[in-house]
Design a protein around this motif. Structure first.
Motif, PDB file in Angstrom:
ATOM      1  N   CYS A  49      69.623 177.120 111.683  1.00 21.97           N
ATOM      2  CA  CYS A  49      69.331 176.433 110.363  1.00 21.97           C
ATOM      3  C   CYS A  49      69.282 175.540 110.885  1.00 21.97           C
ATOM      4  N   LEU A  50      69.574 174.667 112.147  1.00 22.58           N
ATOM      5  CA  LEU A  50      69.611 173.594 112.855  1.00 22.58           C
ATOM      6  C   LEU A  50      68.418 173.064 113.673  1.00 22.58           C
ATOM      7  N   ALA A  51      67.237 174.366 113.913  1.00 22.46           N
ATOM      8  CA  ALA A  51      66.708 174.176 114.248  1.00 22.46           C
ATOM      9  C   ALA A  51      65.704 174.491 113.866  1.00 22.46           C
ATOM     10  N   VAL A  52      65.456 175.239 112.031  1.00 17.96           N
ATOM     11  CA  VAL A  52      64.807 175.892 111.030  1.00 17.96           C
ATOM     12  C   VAL A  52      64.483 174.156 111.088  1.00 17.96           C
ATOM     13  N   MET A  53      65.291 173.140 110.232  1.00 16.54           N
ATOM     14  CA  MET A  53      65.462 171.670 110.393  1.00 16.54           C
ATOM     15  C   MET A  53      64.888 170.871 111.040  1.00 16.54           C
ATOM     16  N   ALA A  54      64.719 171.069 112.165  1.00 11.29           N
ATOM     17  CA  ALA A  54      63.844 170.502 113.042  1.00 11.29           C
ATOM     18  C   ALA A  54      62.680 170.599 112.885  1.00 11.29           C
ATOM     19  N   THR A  56      60.806 172.457 111.090  1.00 11.03           N
ATOM     20  CA  THR A  56      59.903 172.020 109.987  1.00 11.03           C
ATOM     21  C   THR A  56      59.733 170.247 109.649  1.00 11.03           C
ATOM     22  N   GLY A  57      60.717 169.454 110.121  1.00  9.29           N
ATOM     23  CA  GLY A  57      60.478 167.766 110.120  1.00  9.29           C
ATOM     24  C   GLY A  57      59.496 167.773 111.073  1.00  9.29           C
ATOM     25  N   VAL A  58      58.986 168.273 112.115  1.00  3.48           N
ATOM     26  CA  VAL A  58      57.809 168.249 112.675  1.00  3.48           C
ATOM     27  C   VAL A  58      57.153 168.489 111.619  1.00  3.48           C
ATOM     28  N   LEU A  59      56.808 169.308 111.176  1.00  2.00           N
ATOM     29  CA  LEU A  59      55.412 169.399 110.312  1.00  2.00           C
ATOM     30  C   LEU A  59      55.466 168.737 109.030  1.00  2.00           C
ATOM     31  N   ILE A  60      56.495 168.566 108.418  1.00  2.03           N
ATOM     32  CA  ILE A  60      56.422 166.779 107.818  1.00  2.03           C
ATOM     33  C   ILE A  60      55.659 165.944 108.014  1.00  2.03           C
ATOM     34  N   VAL A  61      56.284 165.771 109.515  1.00  2.00           N
ATOM     35  CA  VAL A  61      56.176 164.428 109.669  1.00  2.00           C
ATOM     36  C   VAL A  61      54.718 164.685 110.420  1.00  2.00           C
ATOM     37  N   GLY A  62      54.229 165.938 110.601  1.00  2.00           N
ATOM     38  CA  GLY A  62      53.242 165.865 110.724  1.00  2.00           C
ATOM     39  C   GLY A  62      51.689 165.312 109.806  1.00  2.00           C
ATOM     40  N   ALA A 133      64.750 185.556 109.018  1.00  2.00           N
ATOM     41  CA  ALA A 133      64.536 184.511 108.468  1.00  2.00           C
ATOM     42  C   ALA A 133      64.950 183.271 108.744  1.00  2.00           C
ATOM     43  N   PHE A 134      65.347 183.401 110.080  1.00  5.72           N
ATOM     44  CA  PHE A 134      65.335 181.316 110.361  1.00  5.72           C
ATOM     45  C   PHE A 134      64.591 182.118 111.141  1.00  5.72           C
ATOM     46  N   ALA A 135      63.843 183.047 112.299  1.00  7.68           N
ATOM     47  CA  ALA A 135      63.012 183.209 113.033  1.00  7.68           C
ATOM     48  C   ALA A 135      61.559 182.812 111.993  1.00  7.68           C
ATOM     49  N   ILE A 136      61.483 183.165 110.987  1.00  5.56           N
ATOM     50  CA  ILE A 136      60.184 182.569 110.411  1.00  5.56           C
ATOM     51  C   ILE A 136      60.455 181.484 110.004  1.00  5.56           C
ATOM     52  N   LEU A 137      61.187 181.079 109.472  1.00 10.46           N
ATOM     53  CA  LEU A 137      61.071 179.671 108.997  1.00 10.46           C
ATOM     54  C   LEU A 137      61.220 178.479 110.272  1.00 10.46           C
ATOM     55  N   ALA A 138      61.244 178.811 111.230  1.00 14.66           N
ATOM     56  CA  ALA A 138      61.070 178.307 112.466  1.00 14.66           C
ATOM     57  C   ALA A 138      59.861 177.870 112.899  1.00 14.66           C
ATOM     58  N   PHE A 139      58.904 179.278 112.922  1.00 12.92           N
ATOM     59  CA  PHE A 139      57.704 179.091 114.049  1.00 12.92           C
ATOM     60  C   PHE A 139      56.664 179.210 113.096  1.00 12.92           C
ATOM     61  N   ILE A 140      56.674 179.136 111.406  1.00  6.73           N
ATOM     62  CA  ILE A 140      56.033 178.634 110.651  1.00  6.73           C
ATOM     63  C   ILE A 140      55.106 177.517 110.883  1.00  6.73           C
ATOM     64  N   PRO A 141      56.395 176.560 110.694  1.00  2.00           N
ATOM     65  CA  PRO A 141      56.404 175.162 110.655  1.00  2.00           C
ATOM     66  C   PRO A 141      55.739 174.430 112.397  1.00  2.00           C
ATOM     67  N   LEU A 142      57.009 175.630 113.247  1.00  2.00           N
ATOM     68  CA  LEU A 142      55.553 175.188 114.376  1.00  2.00           C
ATOM     69  C   LEU A 142      54.254 174.838 114.846  1.00  2.00           C
ATOM     70  N   VAL A 143      54.081 176.348 114.668  1.00  2.00           N
ATOM     71  CA  VAL A 143      52.895 176.164 114.608  1.00  2.00           C
ATOM     72  C   VAL A 143      51.785 175.739 113.789  1.00  2.00           C
TER      73      VAL A 143
END
Length: 169
Positions: A49-54, A56-62, A133-143
């Motif tokens: 959950c924390l990894a996904v939040m981080a 998502t933060g990268v995407l939002i700040v980007g 779900a965790f993997a998808i929610l982390a992968f999409i914002p990072l990519v």
């Protein structure tokens, strides 16, 4: 840039992981509510959950044009986390759109994993949907987020070098 980004995020990740471990200890140890499943898997759900939040933060700040806008969007993303997880309001009483939105929130999946461990005693191979779900929610914002983040802050670094060169003259 990626190493610097993760270098900034990792201390926060470890700190909040410690908080999640404390949360689990409070419920499962000091609270006397022994889980039916694994404390370790419960903790892994929290760390995911924390990894996904981080991520998502990268995407939002980007994508945000400035820091203020990034804070507003992040708050808007994080604020409805509790009401839309099914924790305070049953998912069955939500509209279909609200249920779809709640599936995009990492806290929803943490609570799902917590339920699977705390009350159901699920084995890790029975939690495929949660970890997917965790993997998808982390992968999409990072990519999407890392290339935008690199481009945006590379542009700022270039402007800073130009200003330093002018200042030296």
């Amino acid at each position: 840039m990626t190493a610097a980004l993760f270098g900034k995020l990792l201390p926060h990740f470890f700190f909040y992981s410690l908080l999640i471990a404390s949360y689990i200890a409070l419920f499962a140890g000091f609270g006397g509510f022994a889980p039916a499943g694994s404390l370790f898997i419960w903790f892994i759900c929290g760390a995911a959950c924390l990894a996904v939040m981080a991520c998502t933060g990268v995407l939002i700040v980007g994508i945000a044009p400035n820091w203020r806008f990034a804070l507003v969007v992040t708050s808007g993303y994080a604020a409805p986390a509790l009401p839309f997880t099914g924790f305070s309001m049953p998912l069955d009483s939500m509209s279909e759109m609200a249920r779809m939105f709640c599936k995009c929130l990492p806290l929803t999946w943490f609570i799902e994993g917590q339920t699977q461990q705390w009350t159901l005693g699920a084995k890790i191979w029975e939690m495929g949907t949660t970890f997917t779900a965790f993997a998808i929610l982390a992968f999409i914002p990072l990519v999407i987020g890392i290339p935008i983040f690199k481009w945006k802050y590379g542009k700022f670094a270039k402007q800073e070098k130009i200003l330093e060169a002018k200042h030296e003259l």
